[in-house]
Motif scaffolding. Sequence first.
Motif, PDB file in Angstrom:
ATOM      1  N   LYS A   1      24.802  54.688   2.330  1.00 31.53           N
ATOM      2  CA  LYS A   1      23.453  54.516   2.884  1.00 31.53           C
ATOM      3  C   LYS A   1      23.359  53.345   3.856  1.00 31.53           C
ATOM      4  O   LYS A   1      22.802  53.462   4.954  1.00 31.53           O
ATOM      5  CB  LYS A   1      22.457  54.329   1.725  1.00 31.53           C
ATOM      6  N   ILE A   2      23.905  52.195   3.458  1.00 32.46           N
ATOM      7  CA  ILE A   2      23.760  51.011   4.309  1.00 32.46           C
ATOM      8  C   ILE A   2      24.564  51.148   5.593  1.00 32.46           C
ATOM      9  O   ILE A   2      24.185  50.621   6.640  1.00 32.46           O
ATOM     10  CB  ILE A   2      24.117  49.726   3.532  1.00 32.46           C
ATOM     11  N   ALA A   3      25.681  51.874   5.525  1.00 35.82           N
ATOM     12  CA  ALA A   3      26.478  52.114   6.729  1.00 35.82           C
ATOM     13  C   ALA A   3      25.689  52.943   7.741  1.00 35.82           C
ATOM     14  O   ALA A   3      25.801  52.737   8.953  1.00 35.82           O
ATOM     15  CB  ALA A   3      27.781  52.818   6.373  1.00 35.82           C
TER      16      ALA A   3
ATOM     17  N   THR B   1      22.966  53.084  12.865  1.00 32.37           N
ATOM     18  CA  THR B   1      21.751  53.370  13.627  1.00 32.37           C
ATOM     19  C   THR B   1      21.405  52.208  14.547  1.00 32.37           C
ATOM     20  O   THR B   1      21.135  52.387  15.736  1.00 32.37           O
ATOM     21  CB  THR B   1      20.571  53.650  12.671  1.00 32.37           C
ATOM     22  N   ASP B   2      21.422  50.993  13.995  1.00 26.32           N
ATOM     23  CA  ASP B   2      21.072  49.817  14.788  1.00 26.32           C
ATOM     24  C   ASP B   2      22.164  49.446  15.792  1.00 26.32           C
ATOM     25  O   ASP B   2      21.871  48.908  16.860  1.00 26.32           O
ATOM     26  CB  ASP B   2      20.787  48.632  13.875  1.00 26.32           C
TER      27      ASP B   2
ATOM     28  N   ALA C   1      30.502  62.182  13.751  1.00 25.01           N
ATOM     29  CA  ALA C   1      29.795  63.082  14.662  1.00 25.01           C
ATOM     30  C   ALA C   1      28.342  62.648  14.840  1.00 25.01           C
ATOM     31  O   ALA C   1      27.793  62.702  15.948  1.00 25.01           O
ATOM     32  CB  ALA C   1      29.855  64.518  14.131  1.00 25.01           C
ATOM     33  N   GLU C   2      27.730  62.203  13.747  1.00 26.92           N
ATOM     34  CA  GLU C   2      26.321  61.800  13.808  1.00 26.92           C
ATOM     35  C   GLU C   2      26.122  60.557  14.670  1.00 26.92           C
ATOM     36  O   GLU C   2      25.116  60.436  15.378  1.00 26.92           O
ATOM     37  CB  GLU C   2      25.785  61.540  12.403  1.00 26.92           C
ATOM     38  N   TYR C   3      27.110  59.640  14.634  1.00 28.59           N
ATOM     39  CA  TYR C   3      26.950  58.371  15.350  1.00 28.59           C
ATOM     40  C   TYR C   3      27.940  58.210  16.509  1.00 28.59           C
ATOM     41  O   TYR C   3      28.144  57.105  17.006  1.00 28.59           O
ATOM     42  CB  TYR C   3      27.069  57.206  14.367  1.00 28.59           C
ATOM     43  N   ASN C   4      28.544  59.302  16.915  1.00 27.01           N
ATOM     44  CA  ASN C   4      29.390  59.330  18.111  1.00 27.01           C
ATOM     45  C   ASN C   4      30.606  58.414  18.032  1.00 27.01           C
ATOM     46  O   ASN C   4      30.959  57.735  19.010  1.00 27.01           O
ATOM     47  CB  ASN C   4      28.566  58.983  19.362  1.00 27.01           C
TER      48      ASN C   4
ATOM     49  N   THR D   1      12.439  46.920  16.581  1.00 27.11           N
ATOM     50  CA  THR D   1      12.857  48.319  16.571  1.00 27.11           C
ATOM     51  C   THR D   1      14.031  48.493  15.622  1.00 27.11           C
ATOM     52  O   THR D   1      14.720  47.529  15.271  1.00 27.11           O
ATOM     53  CB  THR D   1      13.261  48.775  17.974  1.00 27.11           C
ATOM     54  N   GLY D   2      14.262  49.723  15.212  1.00 25.03           N
ATOM     55  CA  GLY D   2      15.400  50.007  14.349  1.00 25.03           C
ATOM     56  C   GLY D   2      15.189  49.551  12.922  1.00 25.03           C
ATOM     57  O   GLY D   2      14.062  49.379  12.448  1.00 25.03           O
ATOM     58  N   LYS D   3      16.296  49.320  12.233  1.00 25.50           N
ATOM     59  CA  LYS D   3      16.268  48.991  10.809  1.00 25.50           C
ATOM     60  C   LYS D   3      16.200  47.491  10.546  1.00 25.50           C
ATOM     61  O   LYS D   3      15.862  47.056   9.451  1.00 25.50           O
ATOM     62  CB  LYS D   3      17.524  49.550  10.130  1.00 25.50           C
ATOM     63  N   GLY D   4      16.602  46.686  11.539  1.00 23.35           N
ATOM     64  CA  GLY D   4      16.611  45.235  11.365  1.00 23.35           C
ATOM     65  C   GLY D   4      18.001  44.631  11.307  1.00 23.35           C
ATOM     66  O   GLY D   4      18.154  43.413  11.221  1.00 23.35           O
TER      67      GLY D   4
END
Length: 323
Positions: free
Chosen positions: A13-15, A20-21, A46-49, A274-277
Amino acid sequence: MKIIRWGILGLGKIANSFATDLQQVEGSVLYAVASRSQEKADHFGAEYNATQCYNSYEQLVKDPNVDAVYIATPHVRHHQDTLLCLQHKKAVLCEKPFAMNRKQVEEMITTAQANNTLLMEALWTRFMPHYKFVQQELESGRYGTVKTLAADFCFEAEFNPEGRLFNKALGGGSLLDIGIYPIFCALALFGKPDHIEAKAKIGKTGVDEETEMTFKYNSGISAFLSSSILKKTPTTATLVCEKGMLILNSRFHQTDKVTTILEGTKIEHDFAYTGKGYYFEIEHFAELLRQEKKESPLMSYAFSRLLISTLDEVRELINLQYA
């Protein structure tokens, strides 16, 4: 600007929050990811390129294109995974807690220094704008002497004896996972306490399901801290001072809102981001790497030592031992 090519070990989860950020940070890219499952690595990549998706941590650290590694594995693996990266001269941003005890942390620091490689504990609150604001407000002296800090981090977790939170073999319990945030708040603002009191509810899997702590300082400050995976609380941090109060609002470790009350005047401060922080700590670490620094001035080895030593002391007081 030198592009920092990141690798991520452990894809939970944390990864996902970190990745994302990472996409928002100029000059940083996700280059490689590693999991024990090739399928999971491929899906995450794939999700994060990500360019490379590995099914072993060893493959990732041997990749010469990786500049920095974010370690997001369970607590009990932080020590061994950090050493693996450092021995291959990969800069390491390791998720909190740095390791399971002071001895492991010392070996990590010694290895980083021996390999002349950057190492930092990823305690993101330290780098967030709301927290920096609170520090500056207290340092201004306008609020007078601090009297008390009350900080809690509690949520109701679904009981799963094999899951990360309740499994002792994975370093489970509330203290290391979320109790670290109230402790961080006290240590970062006031330093090492002169006296610690602690009690806990140890559950049937042998982990602390709830922990309550009181830090007392010879200056007269008292910090009342708690963590729980059995109940939900507002998760705030309140500083009561001679001339006013500062309140880090709900989920204080990542909030974007701080309430100040000074001599009867109440102000709501908004630090919308913006984002998760995680953006702030990623940016800080990447800049350290570009400047060829080997240690962070904000999240120093001295502070990480203080943090893990305090966690060790609390664990001793509540009789919580890990193998």
